[in-house]
Design a protein around this motif. Structure first.
Motif, PDB file in Angstrom:
ATOM      1  N   UNK A 127       0.829  -1.206   0.000  1.00 43.80           N
ATOM      2  CA  UNK A 127       0.000   0.000   0.000  1.00 43.80           C
ATOM      3  C   UNK A 127       0.869   1.265   0.000  1.00 43.80           C
ATOM      4  N   UNK A 128       0.220   2.385  -0.176  1.00 39.93           N
ATOM      5  CA  UNK A 128       0.922   3.677  -0.149  1.00 39.93           C
ATOM      6  C   UNK A 128       0.982   4.264   1.255  1.00 39.93           C
ATOM      7  N   UNK A 129       0.411   3.565   2.222  1.00 39.21           N
ATOM      8  CA  UNK A 129       0.286   4.122   3.571  1.00 39.21           C
ATOM      9  C   UNK A 129       1.643   4.293   4.242  1.00 39.21           C
ATOM     10  N   UNK A 130       1.756   5.369   5.002  1.00 37.09           N
ATOM     11  CA  UNK A 130       2.937   5.582   5.837  1.00 37.09           C
ATOM     12  C   UNK A 130       2.794   4.830   7.158  1.00 37.09           C
ATOM     13  N   UNK A 131       1.553   4.773   7.668  1.00 33.35           N
ATOM     14  CA  UNK A 131       1.305   4.154   8.968  1.00 33.35           C
ATOM     15  C   UNK A 131       0.490   2.870   8.788  1.00 33.35           C
ATOM     16  N   UNK A 132       0.956   1.788   9.399  1.00 32.41           N
ATOM     17  CA  UNK A 132       0.261   0.505   9.389  1.00 32.41           C
ATOM     18  C   UNK A 132      -0.240   0.249  10.810  1.00 32.41           C
ATOM     19  N   UNK A 133      -1.542   0.327  11.006  1.00 28.77           N
ATOM     20  CA  UNK A 133      -2.124   0.079  12.322  1.00 28.77           C
ATOM     21  C   UNK A 133      -2.689  -1.333  12.309  1.00 28.77           C
ATOM     22  N   UNK A 134      -2.053  -2.218  13.066  1.00 27.54           N
ATOM     23  CA  UNK A 134      -2.415  -3.636  13.036  1.00 27.54           C
ATOM     24  C   UNK A 134      -3.328  -3.965  14.212  1.00 27.54           C
ATOM     25  N   UNK A 135      -4.566  -4.267  13.894  1.00 27.19           N
ATOM     26  CA  UNK A 135      -5.518  -4.698  14.918  1.00 27.19           C
ATOM     27  C   UNK A 135      -5.439  -6.221  15.006  1.00 27.19           C
ATOM     28  N   UNK A 136      -4.458  -6.658  15.764  1.00 22.37           N
ATOM     29  CA  UNK A 136      -4.173  -8.073  15.924  1.00 22.37           C
ATOM     30  C   UNK A 136      -3.392  -8.257  17.209  1.00 22.37           C
ATOM     31  N   UNK A 163       4.942   0.565  11.631  1.00 24.20           N
ATOM     32  CA  UNK A 163       3.947  -0.387  12.133  1.00 24.20           C
ATOM     33  C   UNK A 163       3.563  -0.024  13.561  1.00 24.20           C
ATOM     34  N   UNK A 164       2.271  -0.082  13.841  1.00 21.99           N
ATOM     35  CA  UNK A 164       1.731   0.325  15.143  1.00 21.99           C
ATOM     36  C   UNK A 164       0.788  -0.763  15.649  1.00 21.99           C
ATOM     37  N   UNK A 165       0.920  -1.094  16.930  1.00 19.42           N
ATOM     38  CA  UNK A 165      -0.009  -1.992  17.617  1.00 19.42           C
ATOM     39  C   UNK A 165      -0.771  -1.163  18.643  1.00 19.42           C
ATOM     40  N   UNK A 166      -2.079  -1.000  18.495  1.00 18.08           N
ATOM     41  CA  UNK A 166      -2.814  -0.099  19.394  1.00 18.08           C
ATOM     42  C   UNK A 166      -2.641  -0.391  20.876  1.00 18.08           C
ATOM     43  N   UNK A 167      -2.483  -1.664  21.252  1.00 19.76           N
ATOM     44  CA  UNK A 167      -2.263  -2.006  22.663  1.00 19.76           C
ATOM     45  C   UNK A 167      -1.101  -2.994  22.735  1.00 19.76           C
TER      46      UNK A 167
END
Length: 365
Positions: free
Chosen positions: A65-74, A92-96
């Motif tokens: 993808x073209x996204x700068x931020x990858x928010x992984x809901x996993x 890459x970001x993990x919300x919790x």
């Protein structure tokens, strides 16, 4: 630049308020962000995902993808895979950060390295044993496999990966999930007596020298707590009531459950099989509750009856930690120019992990 908002200010917000804020922040961020949702994710979060799937598929989609931020809901290992496979400029970001995986934690690097040393007292592992790690494992274990001529597998390609491994060395050390290893190896024609279980809490895995030498595959004594809940008697009771029903199970289930199932396969396989099934069919599904509920809602209008295998509610409790509050917190901080909960695998480790993953992708693109 403003300071990052703290999660405590979000915790007591109602889900409905957080969901509205998630939608607003996501729209404002636009193509800068891609939100990934594993199939086992709770519905309140899953509805905001741009891509849904298993961890490898999602990570590859994010990297493309073209996204700068990858928010992984996993969970944590999934976000690590996203970081390993993404482009250098992607984050890459993990919300919790508390969203881990109990099965992955059963095989940590120290225990696996100790097992490798102990195997070395009986045979020459670099010549005799191919280490294979399920993708549901920490990045440093993927790196361990990269360093020692090993490979990564998924529940979809485990058989192809094991064939690759056996072509190179006569034995396999398979971690962290014993059930995926056992069910796959048995399907390949390896008898149960040629499988040994490595108890990581005991010297030499609790095995004798003869057991290690006789084994073709050494299975780490790990398991998924969700799939561990399903029992053969759940299938027996259901089929006694609905003899024409079909049973479909994930290979993380026990050998006994998989042997009683009509179909066994990955999450994607389960979804595809039920999607393509004839209307009027009834299914007992042995995998995580959120996915089963989603399948029930999606296909009930087609006359398909989809049931959860266990009479006890069991879901992936660690993945459940990714809630609307944490997702809103992550996205609104990005809007203010702050990155919270970034997952960053050290580059030397990431390079070896990519090597093990690349071997897998050559075997099973």
């Amino acid at each position: 630049m403003p300071e990052a908002a703290v999660i405590q200010s979000y915790i007591d917000l109602r889900d409905s308020e957080c969901e509205a804020r998630v939608a607003k922040a996501k729209a404002a961020l636009g193509a800068q962000v891609v939100i990934l949702g594993h199939h086992y994710q709770r519905e309140e979060v899953f509805r905001f995902t741009d891509y849904a799937g298993d961890s490898l598929k999602l990570s590859r989609q994010a990297a493309a993808s073209e996204a700068k931020y990858i928010v992984f809901c996993g969970v944590h290992f999934m976000a690590e895979v996203a970081d390993i496979l993404s482009r250098p400029e992607q984050i890459a970001i993990l919300p919790d950060m508390a969203a881990g995986c109990a099965m992955a934690d059963m095989a940590d690097l120290a225990k696996v390295e100790r097992a490798w040393r102990e195997l070395g007292q009986i045979l020459e592992p670099e010549e005799k044993v191919t280490p294979v790690t399920y993708i549901n494992s920490a990045a440093n274990l993927k790196a361990f496999c990269g360093r020692h001529g090993g490979i990564v597998c998924t529940s979809s390609n485990a058989e192809a990966v094991l064939n690759w491994a056996f072509e190179r060395r006569e034995k396999v050390l398979f971690f962290p999930d014993q059930h995926l290893g056992r069910n796959t190896a048995y399907r390949m024609g390896i008898p149960l007596e040629k499988m040994a279980v490595w108890n990581f809490n005991r010297p030499n895995g609790g095995l004798t020298q003869e057991q290690i030498q006789e084994a073709r595959i050494i299975l780490w004594q790990g398991f998924c707590s969700v799939h561990q809940m399903f029992q053969p008697e759940h299938i027996d009771r259901f089929l006694a009531r609905y003899p024409d029903a079909k049973v479909i199970s994930h290979p993380e289930n026990s050998f006994e459950v998989c042997q009683k199932s009509h179909y066994v396969g990955s999450t994607e396989y389960i979804i595809k099989t039920i999607r393509e099934a004839e209307s009027g069919t009834r299914w007992l599904v042995g995998t995580e509750l959120n996915l089963v509920n989603r399948l029930h809602e999606r296909y009930k209008n087609e006359g398909k009856s989809i049931h959860f295998m266990s009479p006890t509610v069991c879901m992936c409790s660690t993945m459940f930690r990714i809630d609307p509050q944490h997702l809103a917190w992550s996205l609104e901080n990005l809007l203010s120019g702050q990155v919270v909960n970034q997952i960053k695998v050290p580059e030397d480790e990431a390079e070896l992990a990519r090597l093990a993953l690349s071997r897998m992708l050559e075997v099973s693109p």
